[in-house]
Design a protein around this motif. Structure first.
Motif, short mmCIF file in Angstrom:
data_model
loop_
_atom_site.label_atom_id
_atom_site.label_comp_id
_atom_site.label_asym_id
_atom_site.label_seq_id
_atom_site.Cartn_x
_atom_site.Cartn_y
_atom_site.Cartn_z
N ASP A 83 0.81 -1.21 0.00
CA ASP A 83 0.00 0.00 0.00
C ASP A 83 0.85 1.27 0.00
O ASP A 83 0.34 2.36 0.25
N ASP A 84 2.15 1.12 -0.31
CA ASP A 84 3.00 2.31 -0.37
C ASP A 84 2.80 3.01 -1.70
O ASP A 84 2.65 2.37 -2.75
N VAL A 85 2.81 4.32 -1.65
CA VAL A 85 2.49 5.13 -2.82
C VAL A 85 3.46 4.88 -3.98
O VAL A 85 3.02 4.79 -5.14
N PRO A 86 4.78 4.75 -3.76
CA PRO A 86 5.67 4.49 -4.91
C PRO A 86 5.29 3.23 -5.68
O PRO A 86 5.31 3.22 -6.92
N THR A 87 4.91 2.16 -4.97
CA THR A 87 4.52 0.93 -5.66
C THR A 87 3.22 1.13 -6.42
O THR A 87 3.07 0.68 -7.57
N ILE A 88 2.26 1.82 -5.80
CA ILE A 88 0.98 2.08 -6.47
C ILE A 88 1.20 2.91 -7.72
O ILE A 88 0.67 2.59 -8.80
N ARG A 89 2.02 3.97 -7.61
CA ARG A 89 2.28 4.82 -8.77
C ARG A 89 3.04 4.06 -9.85
O ARG A 89 2.78 4.24 -11.05
N ARG A 90 3.95 3.18 -9.44
CA ARG A 90 4.70 2.40 -10.42
C ARG A 90 3.77 1.45 -11.17
O ARG A 90 3.88 1.28 -12.39
N ALA A 91 2.84 0.83 -10.45
CA ALA A 91 1.90 -0.08 -11.10
C ALA A 91 0.99 0.66 -12.09
O ALA A 91 0.82 0.23 -13.24
N LEU A 92 0.42 1.77 -11.64
CA LEU A 92 -0.46 2.52 -12.52
C LEU A 92 0.31 3.13 -13.69
O LEU A 92 -0.18 3.16 -14.82
N GLY A 93 1.53 3.58 -13.42
CA GLY A 93 2.35 4.13 -14.48
C GLY A 93 2.77 3.10 -15.51
O GLY A 93 3.03 3.44 -16.67
#
Length: 214
Positions: A83-93
């Motif tokens: 649930d960390d933002v860098p992982t979420i942003r990496r996935a969506l990106g």
């Protein structure tokens, strides 16, 4: 578009992948392929089974689910405890269409699968007008319009959740609605990603769903 949407689940936890497989198999118009548990098996299954949609965990024993999705070029959702933002942003990106933080209410995945099916139907073949593209994106991410009354009740629930994590029973008491009404609105909010749900296990009986603002 004809034929069922073929879905490959990639998750190293066989119990979790089994739950997700059953959710997919229960949706009309979807076919759940045999789940796989590591990056190597995922690459083989993608090559041999040619899925239309991937449900990917991030952390695999021998690789990274986000990269598996990126290199495949296949439509995908990321379902992960991360649930960390860098992982979420990496996935969506990387191109993931949705990101669900585990554990989540099964209805959240059901809703996203149904949205994805409508999205594919709108962008099935040939060219598309801007209006069609906008409709497809709204179906995938926006959902149906919320009436003022429903929006008001859901805002009251979100305000109540600002006081702290709660069950549907506790929220119903805080807001002054029935438990069934609270559960219905919580399901909609969870499907939109506005609230998160976790299971709390007691000493006996069924686990309790606990909600909090995303």
């Amino acid at each position: 578009m004809t034929g069922d949407i073929r879905v490959l689940i990639v998750d190293d936890d066989f119990r979790v992948s089994g739950i997700h497989r059953d959710i997919v198999a229960a949706r009309a118009g979807f076919e759940a392929l045999p789940p796989v548990r590591d990056a190597s098996s995922a690459r083989t299954a993608i090559r041999d089974l040619r899925p239309d949609l991937l449900l990917l965990d991030v952390y695999l024993p021998d690789g990274d689910g986000i990269e598996i999705g990126r290199e495949s070029g296949i439509d995908r959702f990321v379902l992960s405890a991360a649930d960390d933002v860098p992982t979420i942003r990496r996935a969506l990106g990387s191109g993931a269409l949705h990101y669900l933080v585990k554990p989540f209410d099964p209805r959240a995945l059901q809703d996203r699968l149904d949205r994805y099916a409508r999205f594919r139907n709108l962008l099935s073949s040939g060219s598309a007008t801007q209006e069609t593209i906008d409709r497809a994106m709204a179906v995938l991410h926006g959902g149906a319009a919320t009436t003022p009354a429903r929006a008001g009740t859901q805002q009251l629930i979100l305000d109540a959740l600002a006081e702290g994590e709660a069950s549907s029973v506790e929220l119903a008491e805080r807001v002054g609605v029935s438990r069934a009404t609270a559960q219905r609105h919580l399901a909609e909010l969870a499907a939109r990603g506005a609230v998160e749900v976790a299971l709390q296990y007691g000493s006996a009986g069924r686990p309790e769903h606990r909600y909090r603002v995303s």
